[in-house]
Design a protein around this motif. Structure first.
Motif, PDB file in Angstrom:
ATOM      1  N   ASN A 263       0.838  -1.203   0.000  1.00  0.00           N
ATOM      2  CA  ASN A 263       0.000   0.000   0.000  1.00  0.00           C
ATOM      3  C   ASN A 263       0.876   1.258   0.000  1.00  0.00           C
ATOM      4  N   PRO A 264       1.671   1.436  -1.016  1.00  0.00           N
ATOM      5  CA  PRO A 264       2.611   2.562  -0.999  1.00  0.00           C
ATOM      6  C   PRO A 264       1.925   3.924  -0.911  1.00  0.00           C
ATOM      7  N   GLU A 265       0.672   3.971  -1.356  1.00  0.00           N
ATOM      8  CA  GLU A 265      -0.032   5.253  -1.330  1.00  0.00           C
ATOM      9  C   GLU A 265      -0.231   5.779   0.091  1.00  0.00           C
ATOM     10  N   LYS A 266      -0.085   4.888   1.081  1.00  0.00           N
ATOM     11  CA  LYS A 266      -0.243   5.326   2.470  1.00  0.00           C
ATOM     12  C   LYS A 266       0.945   6.152   2.952  1.00  0.00           C
ATOM     13  N   PHE A 267       2.069   6.013   2.258  1.00  0.00           N
ATOM     14  CA  PHE A 267       3.303   6.580   2.793  1.00  0.00           C
ATOM     15  C   PHE A 267       3.968   7.606   1.873  1.00  0.00           C
ATOM     16  N   TYR A 268       3.638   7.554   0.604  1.00  0.00           N
ATOM     17  CA  TYR A 268       4.313   8.434  -0.354  1.00  0.00           C
ATOM     18  C   TYR A 268       3.288   9.333  -1.049  1.00  0.00           C
ATOM     19  N   PRO A 269       3.722  10.534  -1.432  1.00  0.00           N
ATOM     20  CA  PRO A 269       2.806  11.445  -2.134  1.00  0.00           C
ATOM     21  C   PRO A 269       2.560  10.969  -3.565  1.00  0.00           C
ATOM     22  N   ARG A 270       1.604  11.585  -4.195  1.00  0.00           N
ATOM     23  CA  ARG A 270       1.320  11.233  -5.591  1.00  0.00           C
ATOM     24  C   ARG A 270       1.970  12.248  -6.528  1.00  0.00           C
ATOM     25  N   ASN A 271       2.359  11.730  -7.666  1.00  0.00           N
ATOM     26  CA  ASN A 271       2.866  12.610  -8.719  1.00  0.00           C
ATOM     27  C   ASN A 271       1.697  13.345  -9.368  1.00  0.00           C
ATOM     28  N   ALA A 272       2.054  14.274 -10.251  1.00  0.00           N
ATOM     29  CA  ALA A 272       1.012  15.058 -10.934  1.00  0.00           C
ATOM     30  C   ALA A 272       0.081  14.152 -11.732  1.00  0.00           C
ATOM     31  N   ASP A 273       0.630  13.035 -12.220  1.00  0.00           N
ATOM     32  CA  ASP A 273      -0.216  12.152 -13.036  1.00  0.00           C
ATOM     33  C   ASP A 273      -1.009  11.148 -12.193  1.00  0.00           C
ATOM     34  N   GLY A 274      -0.906  11.292 -10.886  1.00  0.00           N
ATOM     35  CA  GLY A 274      -1.700  10.428 -10.022  1.00  0.00           C
ATOM     36  C   GLY A 274      -0.979   9.188  -9.546  1.00  0.00           C
ATOM     37  N   THR A 275       0.152   8.896 -10.128  1.00  0.00           N
ATOM     38  CA  THR A 275       0.907   7.727  -9.665  1.00  0.00           C
ATOM     39  C   THR A 275       1.593   8.034  -8.334  1.00  0.00           C
ATOM     40  N   VAL A 276       1.899   6.968  -7.616  1.00  0.00           N
ATOM     41  CA  VAL A 276       2.549   7.135  -6.317  1.00  0.00           C
ATOM     42  C   VAL A 276       4.041   7.386  -6.523  1.00  0.00           C
ATOM     43  N   ASN A 277       4.534   8.410  -5.882  1.00  0.00           N
ATOM     44  CA  ASN A 277       5.957   8.749  -5.976  1.00  0.00           C
ATOM     45  C   ASN A 277       6.733   7.950  -4.928  1.00  0.00           C
ATOM     46  N   LYS A 278       6.842   6.644  -5.193  1.00  0.00           N
ATOM     47  CA  LYS A 278       7.445   5.736  -4.217  1.00  0.00           C
ATOM     48  C   LYS A 278       8.934   6.047  -4.039  1.00  0.00           C
ATOM     49  N   PHE A 279       9.380   5.912  -2.809  1.00  0.00           N
ATOM     50  CA  PHE A 279      10.778   6.195  -2.446  1.00  0.00           C
ATOM     51  C   PHE A 279      11.111   7.653  -2.766  1.00  0.00           C
ATOM     52  N   ASP A 280      10.224   8.537  -2.351  1.00  0.00           N
ATOM     53  CA  ASP A 280      10.334   9.944  -2.745  1.00  0.00           C
ATOM     54  C   ASP A 280      11.493  10.669  -2.097  1.00  0.00           C
ATOM     55  N   ASP A 281      12.178  10.047  -1.137  1.00  0.00           N
ATOM     56  CA  ASP A 281      13.316  10.744  -0.521  1.00  0.00           C
ATOM     57  C   ASP A 281      14.633  10.346  -1.173  1.00  0.00           C
ATOM     58  N   LEU A 282      14.540   9.779  -2.342  1.00  0.00           N
ATOM     59  CA  LEU A 282      15.747   9.437  -3.104  1.00  0.00           C
ATOM     60  C   LEU A 282      15.603   9.949  -4.532  1.00  0.00           C
ATOM     61  N   PRO A 283      16.681  10.450  -5.102  1.00  0.00           N
ATOM     62  CA  PRO A 283      16.649  10.770  -6.531  1.00  0.00           C
ATOM     63  C   PRO A 283      16.331   9.506  -7.335  1.00  0.00           C
ATOM     64  N   ALA A 284      15.725   9.687  -8.481  1.00  0.00           N
ATOM     65  CA  ALA A 284      15.231   8.543  -9.258  1.00  0.00           C
ATOM     66  C   ALA A 284      16.316   7.503  -9.502  1.00  0.00           C
ATOM     67  N   GLN A 285      17.550   7.935  -9.735  1.00  0.00           N
ATOM     68  CA  GLN A 285      18.588   6.979 -10.114  1.00  0.00           C
ATOM     69  C   GLN A 285      19.025   6.079  -8.960  1.00  0.00           C
ATOM     70  N   TYR A 286      18.685   6.466  -7.733  1.00  0.00           N
ATOM     71  CA  TYR A 286      19.098   5.644  -6.593  1.00  0.00           C
ATOM     72  C   TYR A 286      17.966   4.783  -6.029  1.00  0.00           C
ATOM     73  N   ARG A 287      16.797   4.909  -6.612  1.00  0.00           N
ATOM     74  CA  ARG A 287      15.667   4.160  -6.037  1.00  0.00           C
ATOM     75  C   ARG A 287      15.824   2.653  -6.239  1.00  0.00           C
ATOM     76  N   ILE A 288      16.629   2.283  -7.195  1.00  0.00           N
ATOM     77  CA  ILE A 288      16.896   0.860  -7.417  1.00  0.00           C
ATOM     78  C   ILE A 288      17.667   0.241  -6.250  1.00  0.00           C
ATOM     79  N   ASN A 289      18.283   1.119  -5.450  1.00  0.00           N
ATOM     80  CA  ASN A 289      19.057   0.612  -4.310  1.00  0.00           C
ATOM     81  C   ASN A 289      18.178   0.139  -3.160  1.00  0.00           C
ATOM     82  N   VAL A 290      16.934   0.514  -3.163  1.00  0.00           N
ATOM     83  CA  VAL A 290      16.070   0.183  -2.024  1.00  0.00           C
ATOM     84  C   VAL A 290      15.860  -1.335  -1.956  1.00  0.00           C
TER      85      VAL A 290
END
Lengths: 441, 405
Positions: free
Chosen positions: B340-367
């Motif tokens: 349920n990522p929507e419980k913890f992360y904000p949504r992008n403008a297009d409505g998708t969940v901005n998962k792992f929002d405290d990392l730049p996009a290129q480092y999200r693979i590290n999670v």
């Protein structure tokens, strides 16, 4: 051949082997049977006389010339296993110090995952025995497993045996040091030339943790009636190092907690005993018991590990038949496991296994000996767990059944080439082909 | 467990890395060896050096504000961590500046080591959330001159304040009458005394929790605590023990509930941290620590130290950025982050969940997404139910020091 068919065929083969053995042993005429028995008796008596003669010669040499006393290891007579490692029958020409060695080079190829095929110098062992006098010797073995042992390699270097044996009186010896525990058929006779199959059987590795040695004191008595009695006090297991997060304890409960006299915790000692009877030529019947504390005052719950076995080996004619049943138990596991609940591998309350094996000396030519064999074994490394309450008590493991079909080929006494296939009922992914080369001297 | 850390693509150790919210605030870690037998030693046996360290530890006059000591952010009654729910403690000359990370507990650190990569490549050890300090002494030194903590301009100014302390004669008696004339040496002796205090004072390693008593056979866990304990250890459920080992070692020492490794949990961005007002700012943790030695290790960006879970129930802010304020919220994040990522992360403008929002996009693979309880997808059942989370909390509460029957 699928597993079911293979198993069926194997059962038939094993049954046939047993039947044939019985036929060979019993379907002869009474006269022939009697003659065969008397021949066996004569052969045994001749071997005993030879041994006594050699011992007398060695004693004479020892008293007359310190540089010449000798007592090499006697090879096991005929097909019966050696009574105990280091049983000495002196020969006059042997030096005081004898180098010994055995080695196993194995190849394993899983049927379903050939990418995991491995070749391995499984063991390379050097040892020596040095006889100080006619009654006293030291026996050692130094083993390297997996060829290379370093900080970055998985191999191990181990002192497998290091004990002094002193003859108190004829037929009674005392041992002190690191010695093999008398248990089952294989532990004290674990050289590759002494067993069938590329790999040691599962019962005597997963249940009896061969090569199993402890430090302590032991008495060995060889009685005139063919009975060998062994008993003593030794170090034991260490349950405080049980790793509930790994699967090591599932592979071999006691293999996971043996100490091998490497800074061994020794507050709790163990006692052990074994009896083996060879009163009838070609037949060995025996059993063993080992029991000792295993928590060493370092756990709020104290616990005892007990392991016992019964075994038999029979060599009627060309046949070599053997069977072992071994069972281990660990006390107070409910209290021990209370601090481990939820982990993948809790401490089992009991574990056991048996095997039956039939080998047949099919062909001989000079030193060449070809001996096909089949072995069926069933074992369970977690037969039962103590009750911890609903939802937390682990389920007992399923009993694994392994059928091994193959052959040993003796190139010359002391060198063996082996090949076999193994079928696992539960973990069929482990089905494999094994090839091996071994030596022992 | 080691595989997780050695394999950057898989992220770091999977487990309930209850990164209780502690940060790089004042002072170093404490405690001594996790021995099962020495936990009853009395703090009254402190050496002269340790006694001096104790005075320094509690001396607010050594900060620029005059109102902050080591003990301000590492409160003994809170397991030597912060005693409030701030995402980071306030510091600076007038306590007007917010710190950057939450204040970690400095208990049970004596067996920690300098940072290193183990044989499998697992980053291990080191002090602070990013392992940048090599020892208790090193850790103890840094907050004195951190601008957002005790905020002294330099070490000499700390020594100058020390020279006016009530215990300065003790200091000179121990380290030489002329020690204050050599500020670098004096500062080093001061932090050495702090380290000695943390090593000797058993309050940094009491091993007096109910769980310790349970291991000693002197306490019994309730049914709920046992259920929680099993969930804690179960690799398919909480899988907490993968990073927070819970069993006694063969030498008899009690578990510290950390393996001193690092993990990347994808903790949501905390808007309560002032530094996060800048959308271009990201706290990258291990790879970006100030020594710069791991700048080339992009796979370590977003990783933070696995803290001990001892006394975790005393915390009021969890993880390096203090994003969660209760154990229930922290544990719910662990098991529902991927369902349920929507419980913890904000949504992008297009409505998708901005998962792992405290990392730049290129480092999200590290999670860490490969191991339980993270190995789920939206629509899957969480690894733990709400009731199971309550069981787990019941167990975690047994890790609080000071249990009395």
């Amino acid at each position: 051949m699928n597993n079911r068919r293979f198993l069926h065929a194997t059962r038939i083969a094993l049954a046939a082997a047993l039947a044939l053995a019985g036929a060979q042993a019993f379907a002869q005429t009474a006269t022939e049977a009697d003659l065969a028995r008397r021949l066996d008796q004569l052969a045994a008596e001749l071997a005993a006389v030879k041994a006594q003669l050699a011992q007398m010669q060695a004693q004479r040499n020892a008293s007359g010339d310190a540089a010449k006393p000798a007592a090499p290891m006697a090879q096991a007579a005929a097909t019966a296993p050696a009574p105990v490692t280091g049983a000495a029958a002196a020969a006059p020409s042997e030096p005081a110090t004898v180098l010994t060695s055995y080695g196993e080079l194995n190849y394993n190829r899983p049927n379903k995952a050939s990418e995991n095929a491995q070749a391995d110098v499984r063991r390379f062992v050097l040892g020596f025995q040095h006889r100080f006098d006619a009654k006293t010797k030291v026996v050692t073995e130094l083993e390297v497993e997996h060829a290379v042992s370093s900080a970055d390699d998985p191999g191990e270097v181990e002192v497998e045996q290091a004990f002094v044996e002193h003859e108190l009186r004829p037929g009674l010896s005392a041992r002190a040091g690191l010695f093999l525990i008398p248990s089952g058929l294989l532990n004290e006779n674990h050289e590759p030339t002494a067993y069938y199959g590329v790999e040691r059987n599962f019962v005597e590795t997963a249940i009896i943790p061969s090569t199993w040695r402890e430090g302590g004191l032991q008495l060995v008595a060889n009685l005139d009636n063919g009975l060998t009695l062994q008993g003593g006090v030794s170090t034991g297991f260490d349950l405080t190092k049980w790793d509930a997060t790994s699967t090591e304890g599932t592979e071999s409960p006691l293999g996971a907690i043996h100490q091998e006299m490497s800074l061994a915790k020794a507050r709790d000692l163990a006692v052990f005993g074994a009896a083996n009877w060879r009163g009838v030529p070609g037949l060995l019947v025996g059993g063993s018991l080992f029991t000792g504390g295993a928590t060493h005052g370092q756990s709020s719950a104290s616990s005892r590990v007990t392991l016992w076995d019964v075994h038999a080996r029979w060599n009627p004619g060309r046949w070599d038949l053997s069977a072992v049943y071994a069972r281990g138990s660990i006390s107070n596991t409910a209290a021990l496991n209370a601090t481990l609940v939820g982990n993948p591998t809790l401490i089992p309350k009991s574990f056991d296994g048996w095997y039956g094996q039939a080998a047949y000396r099919l062909w001989t030519s000079g030193d060449y000996v070809l001996s096909p064999f089949v072995r069926v074994e069933r074992f369970n490394t977690a037969r039962s767990f103590a009750d911890l309450g609903p939802g937390i008590t682990p389920s007992a493991l399923p009993t694994e059944q392994v059928v091994t079909l193959g052959a040993n080929f003796q190139v010359t006494p002391g060198i063996v080439v082996k090949a076999d296939v193994q079928r696992f009922r539960e973990n069929s992914d482990a089905n494999r082909l094994n090839l091996g080369l071994g030596w022992s001297f | 467990m080691k595989d997780r850390i050695a394999s950057p693509r898989r992220g770091f150790a999977g487990a309930l890395c209850l990164a209780a919210a502690w940060a790089l605030t004042a002072c170093g870690g404490g405690g001594t060896a996790a021995s099962a037998t020495d936990d009853t030693a009395s703090a009254s046996t402190l050496s002269a050096q340790a006694e001096l360290g104790q005075k320094i530890f509690n001396d607010t006059s050594l900060s620029a504000s005059g109102r902050q000591s080591c003990g301000t952010c590492h409160v003994a009654a809170s397991g030597h961590a912060a005693d409030n729910d701030l995402p980071a403690q306030m510091g600076g000359a007038a306590l007007e500046l917010q710190g950057h990370r939450s204040s970690p507990s400095i208990r049970y650190l004596a067996t920690n080591t300098p940072f290193f990569f183990d044989a499998e490549g697992t980053p291990t050890g080191g002090f602070f959330w990013d392992g940048r300090a090599a020892s208790l002494q090193d850790q103890a030194a840094r907050p004195f001159t951190n601008p957002v903590e005790m905020a002294n301009t330099d070490e000499a100014s700390v020594v100058d304040k020390l020279s006016r302390a009530a215990y300065v004669d003790d200091f000179k008696k121990l380290f030489g009458a002329d020690i204050l004339t050599r500020p670098d040496d004096a500062f080093a002796r001061m932090t050495l005394a702090l380290q000695q205090f943390q090593r000797e004072d058993t309050s940094f390693r009491p091993f007096t929790s109910k769980y310790d008593e349970f291991l000693r056979g002197k306490a019994t866990l309730t049914d709920q605590e046992v259920r929680g304990f099993a969930l804690f250890n179960d690799p398919a459920k909480g899988n907490c023990a993968a990073c927070h080992p819970s069993t006694k070692k063969s030498d008899g020492s009690h578990p510290l509930f950390t393996d001193f490794s690092y993990d990347n949990l994808g903790i949501p961005r905390n808007p309560d941290l002032i530094q996060n007002a800048d959308p271009a700012f990201f706290d990258l943790g291990l790879c970006a620590r100030d020594s710069g030695d791991l700048l080339s290790r992009a796979d370590l960006c977003g990783a933070f130290k696995v803290p001990s879970l001892r006394n975790v129930a005393l915390r009021h802010a969890f993880f390096h950025n203090g994003r969660f304020k209760t154990l229930k919220d922290a544990l719910t994040f662990y098991v529902q982050r991927d369902t349920n990522p929507e419980k913890f992360y904000p949504r992008n403008a297009d409505g998708t969940v901005n998962k792992f929002d405290d990392l730049p996009a290129q480092y999200r693979i590290n999670v860490n997404t490969s191991e339980a309880p993270y190995n789920r997808r939206p629509g899957d059942a969480p690894a733990l139910s709400d009731a199971e989370i309550d069981d787990l909390i019941a167990f975690l509460q047994t890790l609080t020091d000071g249990y009395t029957r």
